[in-house]
Design an enzyme around this catalytic site. Structure first.
Site, PDB file in Angstrom:
ATOM      1  N   HIS A   1       0.825  -1.125  -0.224  1.00  0.00           N
ATOM      2  CA  HIS A   1      -0.051   0.110  -0.002  1.00  0.00           C
ATOM      3  C   HIS A   1       0.876   1.029   0.134  1.00  0.00           C
ATOM      4  CE1 HIS A   1       0.286   1.431   4.519  1.00  0.00           C
ATOM      5  NE2 HIS A   1       0.418   0.093   4.465  1.00  0.00           N
TER       6      HIS A   1
ATOM      7  N   ASP B   1       5.882   2.277   7.037  1.00  0.00           N
ATOM      8  CA  ASP B   1       4.535   1.916   6.723  1.00  0.00           C
ATOM      9  C   ASP B   1       3.786   2.974   5.832  1.00  0.00           C
ATOM     10  OD1 ASP B   1       2.039   0.489   6.852  1.00  0.00           O
ATOM     11  OD2 ASP B   1       1.370   1.461   8.930  1.00  0.00           O
TER      12      ASP B   1
ATOM     13  N   GLU C   1      -5.056   1.816   2.153  1.00  0.00           N
ATOM     14  CA  GLU C   1      -5.181   0.751   2.876  1.00  0.00           C
ATOM     15  C   GLU C   1      -5.380   0.978   4.214  1.00  0.00           C
ATOM     16  OE1 GLU C   1      -3.031  -2.353   5.628  1.00  0.00           O
ATOM     17  OE2 GLU C   1      -2.955  -0.243   5.420  1.00  0.00           O
ATOM     18  N   GLU C   2      -5.090   1.929   4.670  1.00  0.00           N
ATOM     19  CA  GLU C   2      -4.970   2.378   6.318  1.00  0.00           C
ATOM     20  C   GLU C   2      -6.113   2.741   6.617  1.00  0.00           C
ATOM     21  OE1 GLU C   2      -2.617   1.865   7.885  1.00  0.00           O
ATOM     22  OE2 GLU C   2      -0.822   2.438   7.196  1.00  0.00           O
TER      23      GLU C   2
ATOM     24  N   ASP D   1       4.453  -5.154   3.128  1.00  0.00           N
ATOM     25  CA  ASP D   1       3.886  -4.127   3.851  1.00  0.00           C
ATOM     26  C   ASP D   1       4.756  -3.998   5.256  1.00  0.00           C
ATOM     27  OD1 ASP D   1       2.748  -2.105   5.558  1.00  0.00           O
ATOM     28  OD2 ASP D   1       0.640  -3.233   5.575  1.00  0.00           O
TER      29      ASP D   1
ATOM     30  N   HIS E   1       2.238   5.174  11.966  1.00  0.00           N
ATOM     31  CA  HIS E   1       1.070   5.779  12.162  1.00  0.00           C
ATOM     32  C   HIS E   1       1.382   6.972  13.174  1.00  0.00           C
ATOM     33  CE1 HIS E   1      -1.445   1.863  11.380  1.00  0.00           C
ATOM     34  NE2 HIS E   1      -0.816   2.283  10.464  1.00  0.00           N
TER      35      HIS E   1
HETATM   36  N1  BES Z   1       1.319  -1.930   7.846  1.00  0.00           N
HETATM   37  C1  BES Z   1       0.034  -2.187   8.986  1.00  0.00           C
HETATM   38  C2  BES Z   1      -0.523  -3.508   9.300  1.00  0.00           C
HETATM   39  C3  BES Z   1       0.575  -4.338  10.177  1.00  0.00           C
HETATM   40  C4  BES Z   1       0.777  -3.697  11.465  1.00  0.00           C
HETATM   41  C5  BES Z   1       1.071  -5.512   9.793  1.00  0.00           C
HETATM   42  C6  BES Z   1       1.482  -4.392  12.401  1.00  0.00           C
HETATM   43  C7  BES Z   1       1.578  -6.162  10.821  1.00  0.00           C
HETATM   44  C8  BES Z   1       1.951  -5.515  11.860  1.00  0.00           C
HETATM   45  C9  BES Z   1      -1.270  -1.667   7.983  1.00  0.00           C
HETATM   46  O1  BES Z   1      -0.788  -0.528   7.429  1.00  0.00           O
HETATM   47  C10 BES Z   1      -2.053  -1.177   9.123  1.00  0.00           C
HETATM   48  O2  BES Z   1      -2.172  -0.337   9.935  1.00  0.00           O
HETATM   49  N2  BES Z   1      -3.284  -2.053   9.070  1.00  0.00           N
HETATM   50  C11 BES Z   1      -4.395  -1.728   9.884  1.00  0.00           C
HETATM   51  C12 BES Z   1      -5.476  -2.404   9.636  1.00  0.00           C
HETATM   52  C13 BES Z   1      -6.315  -2.067   8.304  1.00  0.00           C
HETATM   53  C14 BES Z   1      -7.216  -2.930   8.057  1.00  0.00           C
HETATM   54  C15 BES Z   1      -6.930  -0.593   8.467  1.00  0.00           C
HETATM   55  C16 BES Z   1      -3.871  -2.008  11.379  1.00  0.00           C
HETATM   56  O3  BES Z   1      -3.274  -2.806  11.413  1.00  0.00           O
HETATM   57  O4  BES Z   1      -4.685  -1.575  12.520  1.00  0.00           O
HETATM   58 ZN    ZN Z   2       0.925  -0.732   6.363  1.00  0.00          ZN
END
Ligand code: BES
Ligand code: ZN
Length: 392
Positions: free
Chosen positions: A201, A221, A255-256, A283, A360
């Site tokens: 993403h 990220d 994606e976020e 990612d 984030h």
């Molecule tokens: N890069 C993260 C996902 C992630 C975090 C993978 C920690 C492995 C370990 C991704 O961009 C993210 O923040 N995803 C969200 C969920 C999404 C469905 C909005 C999250 O993890 O809260």
């Molecule tokens: Zn991510």
């Protein structure tokens, strides 16, 4: 669920039919036993995995041990179907899947050492680092903000520049109707329309209010994953690699905020009946925080393809260690592909508990990852091995 169905079918077959330990060297069995069998059966050789079903070759000398293992370790009777020819075995696999939605025939044989070794040595830390730095220099890459659109325009231009000497490569937007940020897709047209996807993403996020204006460098990220995708494309385009299958490189929007970009693309591909043979999701690839170099995410991903990735690391990057871990939820774009029935995998930078604590926030910068792209480079090499081996 699906595997249970197949496994139960095998068990039922084995109970009513005695499988003779004959000279039939080709066997069809559950994909989940591949790893254990590779370890403990000297002649066991996996040839092909079709989501939960594996085709392998085995000598008579190992068959008794295999049945024993199935019983002891997998609490299954019998556990495999044996055939005289590979063709018979492949036909059987196709039939056993005929009524299922997703018949993905991916061949996980590893036999392209010359090509893979030639390419992985061209992967370059500085190229990854500069893409990562450029992406994280946008104020944010939020899906609703002007800079989230501008960063995708920059990326599309960058991919176009990197591939402009190739008439078989196109770079396009995949537009989304309900928000301004597009996804970007580069395609190396192959001889066939079977597709291999390498993606990550491109958007970033920080804060809760005023996200359109918040500083969200998202270096790890996921400028890191996007830069790793970019490096895979750059190396393949520069070497003159002309694939048999069609290779697609993707930088997903949004994606976020719920995997929106990848969800729309995976649904569109499914609707069009596109035969996606495998998806590699990148990612977060640049924070080196665990003992293992690479952690393969085991939930919402394809177990068979994950095993293939592990074997690729062992074969081509033997200096690296790897392990597995769960995300615990549908944490990234692999889940969008998985839910459309396509085999997807995510090699991740750390174990979940060791993850980069700056994501984030405005502190997700390259400086806070040691200032180099050394860790991401390992993932670019793995992505090259993945594409080249799956393409053959
Ligand atoms: N890069 C993260 C996902 C992630 C975090 C993978 C920690 C492995 C370990 C991704 O961009 C993210 O923040 N995803 C969200 C969920 C999404 C469905 C909005 C999250 O993890 O809260
Ligand atoms: Zn991510």
């Amino acid at each position: 669920m699906k595997r249970q169905g197949f496994v139960q079918a095998i068990a039922a077959f084995a109970l009513t039919t005695s499988i003779q330990a004959t000279t039939h060297p080709y066997i069809v069995t559950g994909a989940d036993i591949v790893q254990g069998s590779q370890k403990s059966l000297p002649t066991f050789q996996v040839l092909k995995v079709v989501d939960d079903v594996a085709l392998a070759k085995i000598n008579d000398s190992d068959k008794a041990q295999m049945s024993h293992m199935m019983h002891e370790d997998h609490h299954r009777c019998g556990g495999y179907f044996a055939f005289e020819t590979r063709e018979e075995a492949v036909n059987f696999m196709a039939e056993s899947k005929a009524n299922k939605n997703n018949v993905v025939f991916a061949d996980y044989t590893i036999n392209q050492a010359d090509l893979v070794n030639k390419h992985i040595q061209n992967a370059d830390e500085l190229s990854i680092r500069s893409t990562m730095l450029k992406l994280s220099s946008f104020k944010n890459r939020y899906y609703k903000s002007a800079t989230g659109k501008e960063s995708q325009a920059w990326l599309k231009g960058h991919w176009t520049d990197l591939t402009k000497h190739r008439s078989d490569i196109t770079v396009e937007y995949f537009n989304h109707s309900s928000y301004p940020q597009p996804s970007v897709i580069a395609t190396i047209q192959g001889e066939t329309d079977d597709v291999i996807v390498v993606g990550g993403h491109a958007d970033s996020i920080a804060g809760w209010w005023g996200r359109e204006n918040a500083r969200a460098p998202g270096a790890d990220d996921n400028a890191s994953g996007t830069a790793t995708v970019t490096e895979t494309l750059r190396v393949l385009a520069n070497s003159g690699y002309t694939p048999k299958k069609t290779i697609k490189f993707m930088a997903y929007a949004a994606e976020e905020v719920g995997l929106l970009g990848s969800k729309a693309i995976a649904k569109d591909f499914k609707r069009k009946g596109i035969n996606v043979q495998g998806v590699l999701q990148l990612d977060m690839t640049n924070h080196f925080g665990s003992n293992d170099d690479i952690t393969i995410i085991t939930d919402y991903t394809s177990e068979a393809q994950n095993n293939f990735l592990g074997s690729l690391i062992d074969s081509y990057l033997p200096e690296l260690s790897w392990g597995r871990d769960k995300c615990g939820y549908a944490c990234s774009d692999h889940a969008s592909w998985t839910s459309q029935g396509y085999p997807a995998s995510t090699p991740f930078e750390t174990k979940k508990r060791d993850m980069n604590g700056h994501i984030h926030t405005s502190r997700d910068t390259l400086d806070n990852m040691g200032g180099t792209a050394d860790h991401a480079l390992k993932f670019a090499k793995l992505a090259l091995a993945y594409v080249i081996e799956l393409d053959q």
